[in-house]
Write a protein that holds these residues in place. Structure first.
Motif, short mmCIF file in Angstrom:
data_model
loop_
_atom_site.label_atom_id
_atom_site.label_comp_id
_atom_site.label_asym_id
_atom_site.label_seq_id
_atom_site.Cartn_x
_atom_site.Cartn_y
_atom_site.Cartn_z
N GLU A 1 -0.63 -0.23 -13.10
CA GLU A 1 -1.65 0.81 -13.01
C GLU A 1 -1.10 2.15 -12.53
OE1 GLU A 1 -5.78 -1.72 -12.27
OE2 GLU A 1 -4.84 -0.69 -10.58
N ARG A 2 -0.06 2.14 -11.70
CA ARG A 2 0.42 3.38 -11.10
C ARG A 2 1.70 3.92 -11.73
NH1 ARG A 2 -1.78 4.67 -6.06
NH2 ARG A 2 -3.83 3.68 -5.88
N LEU B 1 0.08 -5.74 -10.74
CA LEU B 1 -1.04 -4.88 -11.12
C LEU B 1 -0.82 -3.46 -10.63
CD1 LEU B 1 -3.89 -4.72 -12.39
CD2 LEU B 1 -4.82 -5.23 -10.13
N LEU B 2 -0.31 -3.31 -9.41
CA LEU B 2 -0.05 -1.98 -8.87
C LEU B 2 0.96 -1.22 -9.72
CD1 LEU B 2 -0.41 0.05 -6.48
CD2 LEU B 2 1.57 -1.07 -5.42
N SER C 1 -5.63 -9.66 -9.42
CA SER C 1 -6.04 -9.46 -8.03
C SER C 1 -5.56 -8.10 -7.54
CB SER C 1 -5.44 -10.56 -7.15
OG SER C 1 -5.56 -10.24 -5.78
N ASN C 2 -6.37 -7.46 -6.68
CA ASN C 2 -5.93 -6.18 -6.13
C ASN C 2 -4.78 -6.34 -5.14
OD1 ASN C 2 -7.21 -7.20 -3.87
ND2 ASN C 2 -8.87 -5.71 -3.86
N ARG C 3 -4.37 -7.56 -4.85
CA ARG C 3 -3.20 -7.82 -4.02
C ARG C 3 -1.95 -8.10 -4.86
NH1 ARG C 3 -3.29 -8.45 1.06
NH2 ARG C 3 -1.74 -10.12 1.17
N SER C 4 -2.09 -8.04 -6.17
CA SER C 4 -0.95 -8.28 -7.06
C SER C 4 -0.05 -7.06 -7.12
CB SER C 4 -1.45 -8.63 -8.46
OG SER C 4 -0.39 -8.56 -9.41
N SER D 1 0.80 -1.23 0.00
CA SER D 1 0.00 0.00 0.00
C SER D 1 0.83 1.27 0.00
CB SER D 1 -0.92 0.01 1.24
OG SER D 1 -0.15 -0.07 2.44
#
Length: 231
Positions: A88-89, A84-85, A78-81, A44
């Motif tokens: 996307e960021r 993916l973060l 998964s939003n825990r990947s 996070s």
């Protein structure tokens, strides 16, 4: 140990300053070696930093390779990947043309152990890294070096590149780059936020076993660790 602590008033300022420092490392590596690779943490904390770095325009992003210090054994959407973060960021705008090497991309791979052993792209990744940016959990873990991890000793000592690790506090199984592999870098950063993490860092800097707080292996590695912190 050599620790350089830099404190900032707020998260946006920290993200901006960290992005500028890492960008300098990237530009220098490209000028000296023709390419630059970086390894980043997930979770996070680094979202703002990812966005700030990805918006940097005066980098030849076509010569940049981005990978992860660790990854959760979850579906790539998964939003825990962590992958993916990063996608996307960070890998948007100017940085969209950078090459991304995930540690795990879903599909039919049977076990994290097999994936870690057969990730040929990591074995051929140009190094030293221009920068490695680590995070730290409230239990003193970093990357996926968790207290109680079944392969923790190996993860802190094996030449790498990657290793599967299972630990009570990890939630899912993980794939992590090994510490010796990560330490082959021009710049080693620790990005932490919040008063609680400052207390954890102070505890880690005191005497105590590495197995209880694996971040100590990084802090005691002999390399300069630049800590970026804000409340």
């Amino acid at each position: 140990m050599t620790i350089e602590r830099r404190s900032f008033a707020d998260k946006p300022t920290l993200a901006k300053e960290l992005a500028e420092s890492v960008a300098d490392r990237i530009r220098t590596a490209i000028a000296e070696r023709g390419t630059a690779s970086i390894a980043v943490s997930g979770g996070s904390t680094p979202g703002r930093f990812f966005q700030a770095l990805g918006k940097t325009k005066d980098i030849d992003w076509s010569k940049v390779i981005v990978t992860l210090v660790d990854e959760r054994w979850v579906d790539e959407m998964s939003n825990r990947s962590n992958a993916l973060l990063v996608n996307e960021r960070m890998l948007q705008g100017p940085a969209a043309i950078a090459r991304f090497l995930p540690l795990y991309s879903g599909g039919d791979e049977p076990t994290p152990e097999l994936v870690a052993k057969t990730n040929a792209s990591l074995a051929n990744l140009p190094r030293p890294f221009a920068a490695v940016i680590l995070g730290m959990g409230s239990d003193g873990h970093t990357a996926s070096f968790f207290p109680g991890g079944d392969t923790l000793t190996e993860a802190l000592s094996a030449p790498g590149p990657a290793l599967a690790i299972h630990a009570p506090g990890a939630g899912e199984s993980r794939i992590t780059l090994t510490l010796p592999y990560l330490l082959n870098t021009d710049g080693l950063y620790l990005h932490i936020e919040g008063e609680e993490k400052a207390v954890v860092l102070d505890t880690a800097l005191s005497e105590g076993p590495t197995e209880a707080m694996p971040i100590r292996a990084v802090l005691r590695s002999g390399q300069t660790v630049t800590v970026y912190w804000c409340p």
